[in-house]
Enzyme design. Structure first.
Site, PDB file in Angstrom:
ATOM      1  N   GLY A 149     -38.076  46.676 -26.300  1.00 48.25           N
ATOM      2  CA  GLY A 149     -37.891  45.225 -26.325  1.00 48.25           C
ATOM      3  C   GLY A 149     -36.432  44.840 -26.457  1.00 48.25           C
ATOM      4  CB  THR A 150     -33.666  46.276 -28.469  1.00 49.01           C
ATOM      5  OG1 THR A 150     -34.378  46.056 -29.678  1.00 49.01           O
ATOM      6  CG2 THR A 150     -32.196  45.974 -28.692  1.00 49.01           C
ATOM      7  CB  THR A 204     -45.528  42.142 -31.072  1.00 48.28           C
ATOM      8  OG1 THR A 204     -46.160  41.894 -32.327  1.00 48.28           O
ATOM      9  CG2 THR A 204     -46.333  43.172 -30.308  1.00 48.28           C
ATOM     10  CB  THR A 205     -41.586  45.607 -28.486  1.00 47.95           C
ATOM     11  OG1 THR A 205     -42.230  46.770 -29.036  1.00 47.95           O
ATOM     12  CG2 THR A 205     -40.456  45.170 -29.399  1.00 47.95           C
ATOM     13  CG  HIS A 215     -36.500  53.202 -29.644  1.00 53.63           C
ATOM     14  ND1 HIS A 215     -35.795  52.639 -28.612  1.00 53.63           N
ATOM     15  CD2 HIS A 215     -36.477  52.297 -30.652  1.00 53.63           C
ATOM     16  CE1 HIS A 215     -35.374  51.431 -28.974  1.00 53.63           C
ATOM     17  NE2 HIS A 215     -35.778  51.199 -30.209  1.00 53.63           N
ATOM     18  CG  ASN A 226     -33.436  44.434 -32.450  1.00 58.60           C
ATOM     19  OD1 ASN A 226     -33.027  44.058 -33.528  1.00 58.60           O
ATOM     20  ND2 ASN A 226     -33.354  45.697 -32.066  1.00 58.60           N
ATOM     21  CE  LYS A 240     -39.486  50.798 -28.307  1.00 60.44           C
ATOM     22  NZ  LYS A 240     -40.260  49.830 -29.127  1.00 60.44           N
ATOM     23  CG  MET A 293     -41.106  47.503 -37.428  1.00 59.56           C
ATOM     24  SD  MET A 293     -39.540  47.332 -38.321  1.00 59.56           S
ATOM     25  CE  MET A 293     -39.597  45.593 -38.768  1.00 59.56           C
TER      26      MET A 293
END
Length: 242
Positions: free
Chosen positions: A141-142, A75-76, A131, A100, A135, A13
């Protein structure tokens, strides 16, 4: 010209955000990773974007507080303690925290909240996310963001109605629960679907991310929006005026 510092610059990212900063005609103040001088970068940046790791959040927030620099936290995998840290820091600096940064997911979240509020608890809600194999956190997180939207629409606490794992003889589904399922494989950037089902009918609200560039563009848009805001905790819905 807005100068943006990137935390987690060597990650997938982080690299996408650096490209998005350049595409938007903004200035990359610099990038840091674990072991680098975050305080120095925060001092020379107009705003910071953090896509690093939960364990690094406290130090990142401290550096931004000391410099008076706003921060986007993407950050998730954040836990209750991390949200406490964000709330505390938001008394001093402007913070936008989100699971997100996609503008499409932000709109999807608003639609999920509206649907949950309108249809009521007799409609079962299930959130399915897929995902890439790398991950490390689940649900995403979304997915949690969408779950929070549904819970808010029903005026309930997500923690009290969340069902994150089914295995073996689990019994019938409990009315009002919000279920989660996490799939991992390949290079999927992120697929999310919210199923609302009742007797004889279903509604599915979905979003598919084709690459990380859309998250990076959303993060940069949010950074521009947040730059001159007063100290407070914000969300992506504020960027879109939802």
């Amino acid at each position: 010209m807005t100068k943006i510092g990137v935390i987690g610059a060597k990650g997938r990212m982080g690299q996408a955000i650096i490209v998005a900063i350049d595409d938007a005609g903004l200035v990359l103040a610099g990038g840091v990773d674990q072991g680098d001088d975050i305080a120095a970068l925060a001092a020379q940046s107009d705003i910071m974007i953090d896509f690093s790791a939960p364990d690094a959040l406290e130090g990142n927030l401290d550096a931004c507080i000391a410099a008076g620099t706003p921060i986007i936290v993407g950050t998730t995998g954040l836990q209750e303690r991390h949200h406490y840290l964000v709330d505390n820091a938001s008394q001093t600096i402007a913070i936008l925290q989100t699971g997100n940064t996609s503008l499409g997911v932000t709109l999807l979240s608003a639609l999920v909240k509206q649907a949950a509020e309108t249809l009521g608890p007799e409609w079962d809600i299930e959130i399915v996310e897929t995902h890439h194999r790398h991950k490390v956190d689940a649900p995403s997180g979304t997915a949690l963001l969408l779950g929070e939207a549904a819970a808010k629409g029903r005026n309930v606490d997500l923690a009290a109605v969340s069902d994150r794992g089914r295995d073996g003889i689990t019994g019938a589904r409990k009315e009002g629960d919000i279920g989660f399922a996490s799939l991992r494989g390949g290079s999927v950037a992120g697929d999310h679907s919210v199923l609302l089902a009742t007797e004889h009918e279903q509604i599915t609200l979905s979003h598919r991310a084709e690459n990380r560039a859309l998250f990076a563009r959303g993060a940069v848009k949010a950074a521009i929006w947040l730059k001159d805001k007063t100290a407070q905790r914000y969300a992506m819905s504020d960027v879109l005026g939802l």
